[in-house]
Each structure stands twice: as C-alpha cells, then as structure tokens.
Design a protein around this motif. Structure first.
Motif, PDB file in Angstrom:
ATOM      1  N   ASP A  32       1.082  -1.199  -0.027  1.00 17.01           N
ATOM      2  CA  ASP A  32       0.031  -0.085  -0.056  1.00 17.01           C
ATOM      3  C   ASP A  32       0.918   1.326  -0.045  1.00 17.01           C
ATOM      4  N   SER A  33       0.400   2.488   0.185  1.00 16.86           N
ATOM      5  CA  SER A  33       1.261   3.635  -0.077  1.00 16.86           C
ATOM      6  C   SER A  33       2.144   3.854   1.080  1.00 16.86           C
ATOM      7  N   SER A  34       1.749   3.532   2.182  1.00 17.19           N
ATOM      8  CA  SER A  34       2.636   3.367   3.309  1.00 17.19           C
ATOM      9  C   SER A  34       3.643   2.413   3.452  1.00 17.19           C
ATOM     10  N   SER A  35       3.373   1.035   3.404  1.00 17.81           N
ATOM     11  CA  SER A  35       4.579   0.124   3.233  1.00 17.81           C
ATOM     12  C   SER A  35       5.284   0.298   2.124  1.00 17.81           C
ATOM     13  N   LEU A  36       4.811   0.653   0.925  1.00 16.64           N
ATOM     14  CA  LEU A  36       5.706   0.834  -0.116  1.00 16.64           C
ATOM     15  C   LEU A  36       7.069   1.893  -0.110  1.00 16.64           C
ATOM     16  N   MET A  37       6.519   2.886   0.771  1.00 23.65           N
ATOM     17  CA  MET A  37       7.407   4.045   1.166  1.00 23.65           C
ATOM     18  C   MET A  37       8.898   3.262   1.870  1.00 23.65           C
TER      19      MET A  37
END
Length: 459
Positions: A350-355
């Motif tokens: 997701d956007s958080s884990s990808l970062m």
C-alpha cells in the motif's frame, strides 16, 4: 551458464534468493542437480529453542500494577526473542527450503499464542514437518496448545460444543469452503470435545468431557473422535486440491492455473500428502520456469528482510529494530491479523508500506536514519531507548554492518553493470532503471539503487 536463470528462479522460490557467492557454482550444475541440492541442504531440522522458561501471563496477579507491568515486559521480551531467533536463522541457514516452507505453514495455520513457549512449540512442529507429511503436521498442530487455546477447543465440552476449531479446520486448514456443510461443522465439533492440554503444554484427551455419541460427518456415521474427523477430511481429494492451489500461489503465480493445480493435487493425494514429492513435481515442471512465472510475486516483508540479510551478511547492532521493520511493513512474525493469516500477494503493498519498502534497504546498507512516525510500538521504542540511552523522537539511526567487502569480492570478475543488476533482480529492469544503471560509476552506489527499486520487491 544456460541454467543460471532457472536456478536463480528456483532459489528465489525455494528459498530467499541467490547470492553472488553461488554464481559460479550455479552455472555448472543441471537444474535437476540444483533441485536435489535444495532438498539436501534442508534435510535436517534442528529445533529453535530461544525460550527456555514457560511463562503464563494469564496467571499473573492483575490486581498488582507492578506485577502486571513486569509480566507484560517479560511476555514481550520472550516474543522478541522467538521472533528474532527465527528471523536470524532464516537469514543464515543453508536449509532455505525448510524455512521458506515453514514460513508458509506458519501462516497457513495462523495462530496467536498467549504464551511464547507455546508459539515456539508450534513453530517447531511446522518446521519439523515442513517437508514431511501434511496430514501428520495437521494432527500435531491440531493438538498443540497454541491452537487449542487460540480457537477455544479447551472450552469445547460435551453438551456445550464450541465450533471455532472445527470450522477453521475445514475452511482454512484443509478442504476449503464449499466442501462441507454447517451440519458437518456441528458434528465435527462434537468429535473434538475433550481435546485439551496440561499446564506444561502436553496434549490431553479429557474423556470425561468428550461427547461419545454417534455423529454423522461427510456422509459417514460413527462414534467419531477428532482423529477420525481428520482422517475423513483427508480421504477427500478436495483437500489435496485446496492445499495445492494455495501452494501454487505461494510458489508459482498469484493467479492459479487450474490444470497445473489439478496435476499438483493428483501428485499430493497419491503421495498420501507427502510434501516433498509435491514440491519436487513443481520444481521439475517446465511451466514453473515459464517467463510469466518469473519475477511476478511480491516478496512478503519477512522475505524482503531475510533476502537482504542473506545477500549482504547484515549485522544489526540493535536487533530490536528488526521488530520495527516488520511492524511498518505489515508482517510481525507470530502476530497474524486473524486466523486466516496474511492474505499476501499484492496485499503486501500500500502507499505507506511501499515507502518503507523502498527506504529500508538503502537505510540498512548505508547506515541511514529512518522515520517510524506513526508506526512505533511503545514497548519496542522503550527497548531501543534503553539499549542506547538516546533517541530523537522516532527517527532512528539503523546501526547496521553489512559486509560490503564480502559482497563486492563475491561478484565475479569481469561481470558488467547490466549483468550485476539483472542477477540481483528477478523481473526485467525498467528502461528508467536500466538507464540509471548504465550511467552509474560506483558499484556500491549502483547496488544500493537496485535494492531500493520497485523491481527488488518482486521474486
């Protein structure tokens, strides 16, 4: 070197990836020999036993705040010990296939144990049976205190059946939805009455609370006990198909090929649920090495961390940061979100884990600072602080020692930048990454860029 691509793919699926140290050897063996070597390396299983003391938080005097606090700290300490011991073992063992499969089974039989000793016992059941017999493992897991406790079978009594375990046994662990009825659940729950455990974690069949009446389950009638229910379930080919389908998504492709899964199920069923013949069939199948099945699976957080550790021989000055890595990436060992486990696949992203996925590798390899804002755990944060006596909010310097000399010296002489890059990645490089690599002048900087790329997230 004709077999290198296939062997590299095998290693990424039957383990946590190939290092440059195996580069030369891999180019001179057949794929059949490589498969045999994978199994040979995982033939033995040594139990992991970092937890030496059986501690039951439930028995603590909750009315005493100090006792409660100390008990919570003790429990968290044991959880950390077990978590990091297994993570470290996965990062260093030669038996990669056993641990890769144990990771699968640990999530398949998803369970949260209130006692770390029970979690350790469950893990060793899964590790010892990881390449053995699935039915044997299922029976042992079903009788393990961690599972009996988690799914309330300790409270499954004659006259007051608890259906939790019976339902999940069929829905999630063996035959899958659509292959049983609500009546089957009720009847099998009666068969599992009396299954419990002693204080030391030993299985105990409590005959006096077992329902010894006639039961009708999946078309058969008898005075069934729990073992009888499991035997009946395993007589059904649907069980072999359900497990094969799940393994296909773990080892091959998130989108199953029904014909391939059916062929796997036939092998599995005819081998009386022996896991090794099934894996040998998959690894020897031509379709396993088809282009569409290479570099197409998203690495789980644990696979990502372990692969990084193995490739660069990373030493962590404060290992507790590995708990934070797991937390921000969404997979803390022994803490599945529910009894269905982690859904895996593209759900890892997701956007958080990808970062964090992009940031963590470069941070680990370059001794950088990482911001865990909004993702910290108070216990881990306190533990890290007491270790080093200073902490600036939640921005932590990840004190690591990757063995760069070992890594750089293991790269075969004369290997060009493009070949180095492609060896480290399973999927093909994007045009943007390829251009960046071609323009790089420093191997170390290039490697850090590679492990920080979206391509590195795939196996």
């Amino acid at each position: 070197m004709a077999n290198l691509k296939q062997i590299k793919h095998l290693t990424s699926r039957a383990g946590f990836g190939m290092s440059f140290g195996d580069f030369e050897t891999a180019g001179h063996v057949t794929i059949k020999q490589a498969i045999q070597d994978v199994f040979t390396a995982s033939a033995d299983c040594k139990p992991l036993t970092p937890i030496k003391e059986n501690f039951d938080y439930v028995m603590v005097d909750r009315s005493n705040p100090n006792a409660r606090k100390m008990a919570q700290q003790k429990q968290r300490q044991q959880e950390r010990q077990l978590n990091l011991a297994w993570l470290n073992y996965m990062s260093t063992t030669k038996g990669q296939l056993r641990e890769k499969m144990a990771l699968f089974w640990n999530n398949h039989f998803a369970c949260r144990a209130r006692q770390s000793m029970f979690a350790q016992q469950m893990l060793n059941i899964q590790r010892s049976n990881a390449l053995g017999n699935f039915k044997t493992m299922c029976i042992e897991v079903s009788k393990a205190p961690a599972m009996l406790q988690f799914l309330n079978n300790q409270q499954n009594l004659k006259g007051h059946p608890n259906e939790n375990f019976a339902r999940e046994l069929m829905e999630l662990f063996t035959i899958g939805r659509g292959n049983y009825t609500e009546h089957d659940i009720r009847e099998s729950a009666r068969a599992f009455t009396g299954w419990g455990y002693d204080k030391d974690g030993s299985f105990r069949f409590r005959r006096f609370v077992h329902d010894d009446g006639q039961k009708t389950f999946m078309g058969k009638t008898g005075n069934f006990k729990g073992d009888d229910i499991i035997n009946i379930i395993f007589e059904k080919k649907e069980t072999a198909y359900f497990i094969s389908n799940k393994l296909y998504k773990y080892l091959v492709n998130e989108t199953p090929d029904p014909a391939h899964v059916q062929a796997m199920a036939e092998v599995f069923y005819n081998a009386n649920y022996e896991i090794k013949p099934l894996l040998e069939y998959v690894f020897n199948a031509p379709w396993f090495y088809e282009e569409k099945n290479i570099g197409n699976l998203v690495k789980s957080p644990v696979e990502l961390i372990v692969g990084l550790n193995r490739q660069f021989s990373v030493d962590y000055e404060r290992p507790a940061v590995l708990m934070q890595f797991q937390r921000v990436l969404g997979q803390v060992l022994f803490h599945p979100p529910n009894v269905a486990g982690w859904p895996g696949g593209r759900n890892w992203i997701d956007s958080s884990s990808l970062m964090y996925r992009i940031k963590i590798p470069s941070t680990v390899l370059n001794g950088g600072v990482i911001d865990f804002a909004g993702k910290t755990d108070p216990e881990d944060e306190a533990f890290l602080t007491t270790q080093h006596n200073r902490q600036e909010d939640v921005n932590m310097r990840v004190q690591t020692k990757p063995d760069w000399d070992k890594f750089l010296n293991s790269i075969p002489k004369g290997l060009d930048k493009a070949s180095i890059a492609q060896f480290m990645l399973e999927p093909k490089m994007s045009a943007v990454l390829k251009n960046s690599i071609n323009n790089s002048t420093d191997t170390k900087a290039m490697v850090i860029e590679l492990v920080s790329s979206p391509e590195y997230q795939l196996s």
